[in-house]
Design an enzyme around this catalytic site. Sequence first.
Site, mmCIF file in Angstrom:
data_model
loop_
_atom_site.group_PDB
_atom_site.id
_atom_site.type_symbol
_atom_site.label_atom_id
_atom_site.label_comp_id
_atom_site.label_asym_id
_atom_site.label_seq_id
_atom_site.Cartn_x
_atom_site.Cartn_y
_atom_site.Cartn_z
ATOM 1 N N ASP A 107 -71.849 45.993 -3.391
ATOM 2 C CA ASP A 107 -72.414 47.318 -3.666
ATOM 3 C C ASP A 107 -71.397 48.449 -3.585
ATOM 4 O OD1 ASP A 107 -72.186 47.044 -0.899
ATOM 5 O OD2 ASP A 107 -74.279 47.514 -0.475
ATOM 6 N N MET A 132 -73.721 43.316 0.641
ATOM 7 C CA MET A 132 -72.719 42.276 0.865
ATOM 8 C C MET A 132 -73.048 41.425 2.103
ATOM 9 S SD MET A 132 -69.285 44.492 -0.007
ATOM 10 C CE MET A 132 -68.189 43.074 0.135
ATOM 11 N N HIS A 133 -72.302 40.331 2.237
ATOM 12 C CA HIS A 133 -72.220 39.499 3.441
ATOM 13 C C HIS A 133 -73.441 38.617 3.697
ATOM 14 C CE1 HIS A 133 -69.035 42.349 4.096
ATOM 15 N NE2 HIS A 133 -69.833 43.308 4.528
#
Length: 484
Positions: A235, A79-80
């Site tokens: 995830d 992520m991110h």
Amino acid sequence: MYLGVDLGTSGIKAMLIDDSQTVVGVGHASLTVQRPHPGWSEQQPLDWIRATEEAVAALRAAHPGEFSAVKGVGLSGHMHGATLIDAADQVLRPCILWNDTRSHAEAASLDADPRFRAITGNIVFPGFTSPKLAWVKNNEPDIFARVHKVLLPKDFLRLWLTGEYLSDMSDSAGTSWLDTAKRAWSSELLEATGLSIGQMPGLVEGTDRAGMLRAELCARWGLGSGVVVAGGAGDNAASACGMGTVAEGQAFVSLGTSGVLFAANGSYLPKPESAVHAFCHALPKTWHQMGVILSATDALNWHSTVTGKSAGELTGELGETLKAPSGVTFLPYLSGERTPHNDAKIRGAFIGLGHESDRAVLTQAVLEGVTFAIRDSLEALKSAGTKIDRVTAIGGGSRSRYWLSSIATALDMPVDIPADGDFGAAFGAARLGLIAATGADPLSVCTAPETAETVEPVKDLSSAYEAAYSRYRALYPAIRSLSS
């Protein structure tokens, strides 16, 4: 057949399942992380495409007939990550990853704006996407001016797979631009970072259809037309779908590169001051909370590099019978920490070393340090109103029985070990691909695996663990000023 593709920090995993959710085969390909400066962590997005091609090729070679019957694809990814592309879909710079802390000043500035916590339900962490774009704006203005779309890592893969600019709710909740309660982009927050909704992908639920596999790829991979690509998930939400952690009260602890204590929620329960993440889940009308520590198996891998012994050899020296803490304490803040400290500058330490502190004592301290960091996340989740009475263990670190016994004792709750099988993010992604392609009921698909064994807390060591945890808790404020 249904394909799950999980973009991990260290590699791509492609998993094929059938209608009964039996795993048919798995393909892998490795990735590397570039760290050009202290605190930086980057990957080349084109490497994700190369690795996906390799993983799919391995899967096709091993199971050509089964692979040719793929009807749905699900995506999962770390992520991110700020993946920036121009109007011609060309990558503008390396992706700034989730564990990159360069934007800590920008994160603090955005977090000082009360709208961010109020709308997203979360602290603006340095690892989130919005401060990364603020950093690019401040430090690479020419690149910022050319940004056509900001994509999360798995959604860059989706663009290659389908030609669509789309993302799901669970992944997008980690950007600091999503109105998490309304499950929609916030134009207010985007404008606060110099962006517009037009520069963001469209939003879908993780179970929705989110594009069709391009004809060129269908032909190259030997597939028929009409292959559906699901919205997918970040995830951790994908792992939750794989583990069946989708209903109120269900929880898992993940011992991967980072560590996660994940709890599913039937309602939106933000408490940003606890540094708990309150995100949308991959299933419609559901949310989740999680405490995140930045170095879990990463801490053990660091110890492995320093000692020259493999992680398996190190944990093997401890045996399976839990020992009382030795008095040596390890703080696993090798890349800073999220829950509960939100501190990008803090760094790790061993405290209490003596002449008697051999390699096994240090290994024990490393495992306990990660365990106590997970206990910190449990306390933060409790403060946010989440009740957990048992967890299921997943991730590479869960292969250590000693570590699971340590976690059970520190959390004072049973830790369930799932029956043999791979129920992680790739499996969860494949489940989402199945749901999107068939319209199946998500709850009937995302069921929990059978429990093979339960690791119970070692009650005789409860008081010793409580004392050691108290020491651990006291050390962060004691060393904080030394790491700034």
